[in-house]
Design an enzyme around this catalytic site. Structure first.
Site, mmCIF file in Angstrom:
data_model
loop_
_atom_site.group_PDB
_atom_site.id
_atom_site.type_symbol
_atom_site.label_atom_id
_atom_site.label_comp_id
_atom_site.label_asym_id
_atom_site.label_seq_id
_atom_site.Cartn_x
_atom_site.Cartn_y
_atom_site.Cartn_z
ATOM 1 N N SER A 71 -29.515 -140.643 36.537
ATOM 2 C CA SER A 71 -30.236 -141.879 36.826
ATOM 3 C C SER A 71 -29.409 -142.782 37.721
ATOM 4 O O SER A 71 -28.246 -143.091 37.407
ATOM 5 C CB SER A 71 -30.554 -142.625 35.529
ATOM 6 O OG SER A 71 -31.006 -143.925 35.852
ATOM 7 N N GLY A 104 -39.536 -155.236 28.499
ATOM 8 C CA GLY A 104 -40.732 -154.913 27.721
ATOM 9 C C GLY A 104 -41.914 -154.554 28.608
ATOM 10 O O GLY A 104 -43.066 -154.661 28.202
ATOM 11 N N ASP A 155 -48.826 -147.806 26.128
ATOM 12 C CA ASP A 155 -47.950 -147.855 27.303
ATOM 13 C C ASP A 155 -48.047 -146.574 28.126
ATOM 14 O O ASP A 155 -48.159 -146.609 29.357
ATOM 15 C CB ASP A 155 -46.498 -148.087 26.873
ATOM 16 C CG ASP A 155 -46.350 -149.314 25.999
ATOM 17 O OD1 ASP A 155 -47.295 -150.122 25.944
ATOM 18 O OD2 ASP A 155 -45.286 -149.458 25.360
HETATM 19 C C1 GLA Z 1 -45.031 -151.479 22.401
HETATM 20 C C2 GLA Z 1 -45.588 -150.110 22.019
HETATM 21 C C3 GLA Z 1 -47.109 -150.055 22.223
HETATM 22 C C4 GLA Z 1 -47.809 -151.231 21.574
HETATM 23 C C5 GLA Z 1 -47.122 -152.541 21.930
HETATM 24 C C6 GLA Z 1 -47.686 -153.707 21.172
HETATM 25 O O1 GLA Z 1 -45.164 -151.680 23.776
HETATM 26 O O2 GLA Z 1 -44.979 -149.095 22.779
HETATM 27 O O3 GLA Z 1 -47.610 -148.829 21.749
HETATM 28 O O4 GLA Z 1 -47.879 -151.063 20.181
HETATM 29 O O5 GLA Z 1 -45.732 -152.501 21.698
HETATM 30 O O6 GLA Z 1 -48.992 -153.948 21.529
#
Ligand code: GLA
Length: 392
Positions: free
Chosen positions: A71, A130, A178
């Protein structure tokens, strides 16, 4: 410096040698969730969109059964090498456990790779924000290995492989949101996904005179994955108690009135709060998307604000810094809605802001947030991009 196909290939050659001819280049985006938080493992709805930032990968097949990962974001780690016949989680491999987990999940599902590959990774998602750098890395690895082995795997299945791997190889019990957003994203659209059956709909985001602004609190409180797994367990406990009095499969099966009717079955008051968030947030998401379809962006924004309060008070998955960012934003004229986005406990807020108020919001948040926390927040006025794909 911006990441380009050329810069990626050059870096690859520097690490692995050889020529550029046999290289393939891929991209998988990060995501921002507009509304519907912590509903994806409760059989509820989510409304994320893919970003134009994400994780890039360059791959070249090898003749043996080695997988080599490097990476450009973690150069000091050097090349991490593993055999396709010995894929185990290993703390010391740090970030490379994500792509390793994908190869491991492929094998479990019967997608047996005959040969290994050299892989270079580089991402432009801010660390710890995030915005799903790990999910994008999982989906990216998924499409690269799919093509390497010549397998016929749908993008939805690649999202499921990513989630399975993160749950079972990396020990983070995340939902599907995600990975689904990274795999299935579509330019200028958010994805209205029912996580119960993975049915989905693309909703065009037409914000005539407004922008989506992400504000990075630059804090990431420790033990995020254990706090996340705790929330998930609390929801499971609540569901288990509720199932003694009502026939449901997930918390997403209840509306607010039903929840109020049956909530006394939940023994632990903390679990009542968690389940309340899951139920109300799911219903709110359905209503928010309906409002947006009606071009009622103001109503959508109000529901984003309510979603923040619920995430902070009932789910207790926000933090002082993100509460401050949202509360400051709410007071700025022209901010239509603002809330913490993603798993929580730090990271980013997402706001919908009138175009002519964006600068003002940045000024107010920078000044007040810096004064109170000593941290300068970062802002990204984002575009919604397409999902994971081969780019070169
Ligand atoms: C993280 C998790 C998702 C979801 C969110 C909260 O991003 O990876 O699957 O649960 O938190 O909505």
């Amino acid at each position: 410096m911006a990441i380009t196909i050329e810069s990626l290939k050059k870096k690859f050659i520097r690490v692995y040698g050889g020529s550029e001819e046999d290289l393939s280049v891929y991209f998988a985006p990060g995501r921002v969730n507009l509304i519907g938080e912590h509903t994806d493992y409760n059989g509820g709805h989510v409304f994320p969109c893919a970003l134009t930032i994400g994780t890039y990968g360059v791959i070249r097949s090898r003749e043996d059964r080695e997988l080599q990962f490097y990476s450009a974001n973690f150069q000091r780690k050097g090349v991490v090498g593993v055999s396709l016949d010995d894929l185990k989680f290993d703390e010391k491999d740090s970030w490379a456990n994500y792509p390793k987990g994908i190869a491991w999940t492929f094998a479990l599902r019967g997608y047996q790779l005959a040969k290994g590959a050299d892989i270079l990774i580089e991402g432009d998602i801010p660390a710890g924000s995030g915005l799903s750098s790990s999910a994008s890395l999982e989906v990216l690895t998924g499409i690269m290995l799919r093509d390497l082995g010549g397998f016929d795997i749908s993008m939805t299945e690649l999202a499921q492989i990513g989630q399975y791997s993160e749950n079972n190889f990396n020990g983070m019990n995340c939902g599907i949101m995600d990975q689904f957003a990274s795999a299935m994203g579509k330019k200028d659209c958010a994805i209205f996904l029912n996580t119960n059956d993975l049915s989905y709909e693309y909703a065009p985001i037409r914000l005539a005179d407004a922008k989506i602004v992400i504000t990075n609190s630059k804090v990431k409180h420790s033990l995020v994955s254990s706090a996340y797994n705790d929330r998930r367990r609390e929801c499971e406990t609540a569901l288990h108690d509720l199932q003694k009095v009502v026939d449901i499969k997930t918390l997403g099966d209840l509306d607010e009135a039903q929840f109020e009717q049956y909530k006394s079955a939940i023994q632990d008051p903390v679990c009542v709060k968690r389940a309340k968030h899951a139920v109300y947030e799911n219903q709110r998401t359905v209503r928010a998307v309906a409002a947006l379809k009606n071009n009622d962006v103001e109503a959508f924004g109000r529901m984003m604000n309510e979603a923040h309060v619920s995430m902070s008070k009932d789910y207790e998955a926000s933090c002082e810094e993100c509460d401050l960012l949202a509360e400051l934003a709410w007071k700025v004229p022209g901010v239509i809605g603002s809330r913490i986005t993603g798993g929580g406990f730090g990271g980013c807020t997402v706001s919908i802001v009138k175009t002519d108020a964006v600068e003002r919001m940045k000024e107010v948040l920078t000044e007040e947030y810096s004064r109170k926390t000593g941290i300068a927040p970062e802002f990204y006025v984002v575009d919604i991009g397409d999902g994971a794909r081969k780019i070169g």
